[in-house]
Scaffold this motif. Structure first.
Motif, mmCIF file in Angstrom:
data_model
loop_
_atom_site.group_PDB
_atom_site.id
_atom_site.type_symbol
_atom_site.label_atom_id
_atom_site.label_comp_id
_atom_site.label_asym_id
_atom_site.label_seq_id
_atom_site.Cartn_x
_atom_site.Cartn_y
_atom_site.Cartn_z
ATOM 1 N N UNK A 156 -33.203 44.008 67.134
ATOM 2 C CA UNK A 156 -34.486 44.572 67.586
ATOM 3 C C UNK A 156 -34.922 45.728 66.683
ATOM 4 N N UNK A 157 -36.223 45.852 66.505
ATOM 5 C CA UNK A 157 -36.787 46.883 65.644
ATOM 6 C C UNK A 157 -38.096 47.369 66.254
ATOM 7 N N UNK A 158 -38.182 48.662 66.505
ATOM 8 C CA UNK A 158 -39.392 49.250 67.070
ATOM 9 C C UNK A 158 -40.163 49.970 65.968
ATOM 10 N N UNK A 159 -41.421 49.589 65.790
ATOM 11 C CA UNK A 159 -42.252 50.199 64.760
ATOM 12 C C UNK A 159 -43.235 51.170 65.410
ATOM 13 N N UNK A 160 -43.171 52.449 65.043
ATOM 14 C CA UNK A 160 -44.083 53.443 65.622
ATOM 15 C C UNK A 160 -45.467 53.344 64.992
ATOM 16 N N UNK A 161 -46.437 54.115 65.490
ATOM 17 C CA UNK A 161 -47.776 54.099 64.885
ATOM 18 C C UNK A 161 -47.768 54.785 63.521
ATOM 19 N N UNK A 162 -48.831 54.544 62.766
ATOM 20 C CA UNK A 162 -49.088 55.217 61.489
ATOM 21 C C UNK A 162 -48.067 54.853 60.410
ATOM 22 N N UNK A 188 -39.332 52.542 56.662
ATOM 23 C CA UNK A 188 -40.722 52.570 57.113
ATOM 24 C C UNK A 188 -41.413 53.752 56.449
ATOM 25 N N UNK A 189 -42.393 53.472 55.600
ATOM 26 C CA UNK A 189 -43.160 54.521 54.934
ATOM 27 C C UNK A 189 -44.342 54.915 55.806
ATOM 28 N N UNK A 190 -44.465 56.202 56.056
ATOM 29 C CA UNK A 190 -45.543 56.706 56.898
ATOM 30 C C UNK A 190 -46.827 56.862 56.097
ATOM 31 N N UNK A 191 -47.953 56.598 56.727
ATOM 32 C CA UNK A 191 -49.247 56.793 56.071
ATOM 33 C C UNK A 191 -49.529 58.279 55.906
ATOM 34 N N UNK A 192 -50.342 58.620 54.895
ATOM 35 C CA UNK A 192 -50.765 59.998 54.620
ATOM 36 C C UNK A 192 -49.571 60.951 54.480
#
Length: 824
Positions: free
Chosen positions: A490-496, A599-603
């Protein structure tokens, strides 16, 4: 209509490649088998041709016992082993071999057919079922004994001889299963002074993880020997019985990039500057014995050399794949080569300039890491050798910075691997498996050149700090794949999130020598969005032997060639996902694997240079580096740390370039940068603009030496260093620009000096010099007399006037000396 065209193009490509393989098998059967022979009691090998519809379980069993795989349906087997397996006749046809030419590699076969070259001596590698028969060979030809090196644990022979003699003594021996040859000796793949740790963010590792320097790790450098008096390797060299007797600068340079201490000068500090170093000769181009790696605790072996372009999965490649499996913690790192503008002369990619030009069949191994080259700005270097491997696999897997040759690139990856191993062990109390090290390095590489993997830069440019951060985040998955089963994580992807990247790797079972495709155990990676059911497959490059196909962007599909697979998803929706690993075809049984993700975050903007511990020389050009996911441009400003006054450096900077060249002020001061993006400011670590001192020996007497240097503006204190057991160590702080040192406190001859700022910050050391090599005497460096008729010119050279009250020139006259000139 567009979708129909794409389908037809794919069908034509697959059909054409299948036809190439089919032709290979048919040609082999015509040239090497005899259909007129119906039985042969004395035949120890024969060819098995599988019939259409043969169950996969039978194919897997045959592939595991086969000595050689010609193509998917044709195998050469040992008659005894095959008979024990009780395969039903309905599944295959049996063909008896009319000669033993099948044992020869393509290069050895060319040698056999060349009457001029077959009498010349070359280095042959021979794979055998056991080595006991060698005594019989030496009885037949006693002279060959001195030319044979035996590797019992690897079941290999290395023989320096002519093909004519190899054929006579070995080809028809039942114990011999394959013969390969290197027509050229291995050669170093160029490297010159000028490496830059910041290009691959290794400097950022040194700043952010100061306790990680490779201490406790052991690296072997397989090539010629290095100069053991090198001050940057001092105290960390291990004696090795396998070292070459030839000493080269190349070996010293590679050792310095990997593990240089920076004793001589700041830019001689390597990636893993605390690691221990040993040497192994590359004369045989084979892995060393498993016992050697274990005895010396070697976990990385660097191979910055190559031979000819060779597109075969030869005996050497098999040996390195076995080596990686025998020691799962050992990572072999190879340079890809410097033949990137050349074309292969043989194999399926023959004549295609700019592709498939890796220098050596050992670089076709699956379980090693092959490294290509880019410049300081991440641009692919034309001369860097490119993939694909002989069977279409992605090679090189990774690229790194080079000044002049892929040797340097491999060394940077080797040094980074040592840091990863040290850090992983410090957190988990177990060693870092090489397959996991590959997954981490591949997954955290910066995607460059074209989107996704390509045959020039592999999966991207080494990013050492991201690799370390992945271990910190522990985004690591592992398991054992079983035939036909899927394991789910399982993998949970956060926003942004701007990008999700997942990489799967495993150390695959070695294939048989000269196999048409190297992969034995085939695993499949996918990522699934649970709420939508949408599934992402890995990126796969076209392996069709055509320049347009090899240049094409990758597509998402099942990967049946590589033991490294990667899935990326740009701007994934927030939610729950699954990473799935399926055991698609496991001919060798259950397979251990590793998967990692980031996971690379935006901005996001992050400074990579300068960071803590970095410095720039005053009045010179220096590079600023960063990572960025903003879409806007930015403004760069700097401030002296003692003030809050910001000075412009550049405006409207394209942040996607990820670097900027700055001419530094001609000063000595701590400085800080900031990047302004919209209304957001991102600050760098405080770093130092400095000047390097140039100390010299004033005098060298029996009991004392004098060292002096120039005075720097606004500097009133200096720190003197002397060489200790391994590193330059602080000796004494002084307020003058000279120091007298008692020689009995010096363990070695090297001395350096650093300025100390008024704030207490210690600036970088000067070049460390050997005071015995400066030509300084005990006050008097030289005293010369130039006679001309009745006159003479006297020249006295002093190392210093410190402590000198007067100087007198005297002449022998009569019974004693008389003063002819004096100076007070």
């Amino acid at each position: 209509m567009k979708s129909i065209f794409l389908f037809l193009l794919l069908f034509i490509t697959i059909s054409a490649r299948s036809q190439l393989q089919k032709n290979t098998g048919d040609i082999f059967l015509r040239q090497n088998t005899d259909t007129n022979i119906s039985s042969c009691d004395k035949c120890n090998f024969y060819t098995i041709v599988l019939k259409s519809g043969t169950p996969d379980s039978i194919i897997k069993r045959i592939s595991l016992i086969a000595i050689r795989k010609i193509e998917d349906r044709i195998y050469i087997v040992d008659s005894g082993e095959f008979s024990k397996s009780s395969f039903a006749n309905k599944n295959y046809d049996k063909h008896f071999l009319k000669n033993n030419n099948w044992k020869l590699s393509p290069v050895a076969m060319e040698l056999k057919n060349n009457s001029a070259k077959k009498v010349n001596n070359y280095r042959f590698t021979i794979a055998v079922r056991d080595t006991k028969f060698i005594s019989n060979i030496t009885d037949i030809d006693p002279g060959i004994q001195k030319q044979i090196l035996i590797f019992p644990s690897q079941q290999l022979l290395s023989v320096f001889s002519s093909y004519k003699k190899i054929e006579k003594l070995f080809l028809d021996r039942d114990e011999v299963i394959s013969i390969d040859v290197n027509l050229k000796s291995p050669k170093e793949e160029l490297a010159f002074q000028g490496f830059d740790l910041s290009a691959n963010k290794i400097n950022t590792v040194h700043g952010n993880y100061p306790a990680m320097n490779g201490a406790g790790q052991h690296v072997s450098i397989k090539e010629n020997f290095y100069d053991t008096t090198d001050v940057d390797l001092h105290g960390r060299l291990e004696n090795s019985p396998l070292a070459s007797k030839i000493i080269t600068n190349h070996a010293n340079f590679i050792a310095t990039i990997i593990a240089g201490a920076g004793n001589s000068i700041y830019y001689a500090k390597g990636a893993a500057w605390g690691a221990s170093i040993s040497s192994s000769s590359f004369e045989l181009v084979l892995p060393d014995a498993d016992s050697y790696y274990k005895h010396y605790n070697i976990t990385v072996q660097n191979h910055s050399y190559g031979t000819d372009i060779d597109n075969t999965y030869g005996i050497n490649a098999v040996a390195f794949d076995k080596s990686a499996n025998n020691d799962p913690d050992l990572l072999h790192v190879f340079s890809s080569g410097n033949s990137g503008t050349s074309a292969s002369a043989a194999g399926v990619y023959s004549g295609i300039t700019g592709f498939a030009n890796l220098t050596g069949n050992f670089k076709m191994a699956k379980n090693v890491m092959l490294v290509g080259a880019v410049d300081s700005f991440g641009n692919a270097e034309p001369l860097s050798s490119k993939g694909p491997a002989y069977d279409g696999r992605i090679k090189p897997e990774i690229v790194a910075f080079q000044k002049n040759g892929t040797s340097e690139s491999a060394a940077l990856v080797s040094g980074t691997a040592l840091l990863l191993q040290q850090y992983y062990k410090s957190r988990n109390n177990i060693s870092l498996p090489s397959a996991l090290a590959k997954a981490i390095i591949i997954n955290t590489a910066d995607d460059i050149n074209t989107p996704g993997p390509d045959y020039a830069t592999g999966f991207g440019n080494l990013n050492a700090i991201k690799a370390m951060d992945l271990i910190t985040g522990n985004t690591i998955l592992s398991g054992v794949a079983v035939q036909g089963r899927t394991q789910i994580f399982p993998l949970s992807i956060p926003p942004n999130i701007a990008r999700l990247k997942v990489t799967l790797t495993w150390n695959d079972t070695a294939a048989s020598a000269f196999a048409p495709a190297a992969l034995i155990n085939d695993l499949d990676l996918s990522v699934v969005n649970i709420s939508t059911g949408f599934s992402w497959k890995p990126w796969v490059l076209s392996s069709y032997p055509n320049k347009d196909s090899l240049n094409a962007l990758p597509v998402r599909k099942r990967d049946s060639l590589n033991n490294e697979e990667q899935v990326t998803i740009d701007n994934p929706l927030q939610g729950n996902y699954q990473v799935r690993v399926n055991g698609f075809s496991l001919a060798a049984g259950p397979q251990k694997y590793f998967a990692v993700y980031t996971m690379d975050t935006a901005n996001i903007f992050r400074w990579y240079r300068p960071v803590k511990g970095d410095f720039l020389e005053g009045g010179k050009s220096g590079l600023l580096r960063w990572e960025n996911t903003y879409s806007q441009n930015g403004n760069i400003e700097f401030s002296y740390a003692s003030t809050n006054s910001w000075n412009p450096v550049a405006s409207n900077v394209d942040l996607n370039k990820r670097f900027f060249e700055w001419i530094t002020p001609d000063t000595i001061a701590p400085v800080i940068f900031r990047m302004k993006i919209g209304s957001t400011f991102i600050y760098s670590d405080t770093f130092l603009i400095t000047k390097l001192l140039s100390p010299k020996a004033g005098y060298v007497c029996d009991d004392k030496i004098l060292v002096y240097w120039e005075k720097l503006p606004d500097i009133s204190k200096y720190l003197v260093y002397i060489l200790g057991d391994k590193y330059m160590e602080p000796y004494q702080q002084v307020s003058d620009t000279s120091i007298v040192i008692n020689r009995n406190v010096l363990l070695n001859n090297y001395i350096a000096v650093s300025p100390i700022l008024n704030s207490g910050i210690i600036a970088p050391k000067s070049y460390a010099f050997d005071y015995t090599l400066q030509g300084a005497g005990c006050y008097i460096n030289a005293f010369l007399a130039d006679g001309n008729n009745n006159t003479a010119n006297l020249t006295l050279s002093l190392g210093t006037t410190l402590g000198v009250d007067s100087i007198s020139f005297e002449k022998l006259s009569g019974g004693g000396f008389v003063t002819i000139y004096g100076i007070k």
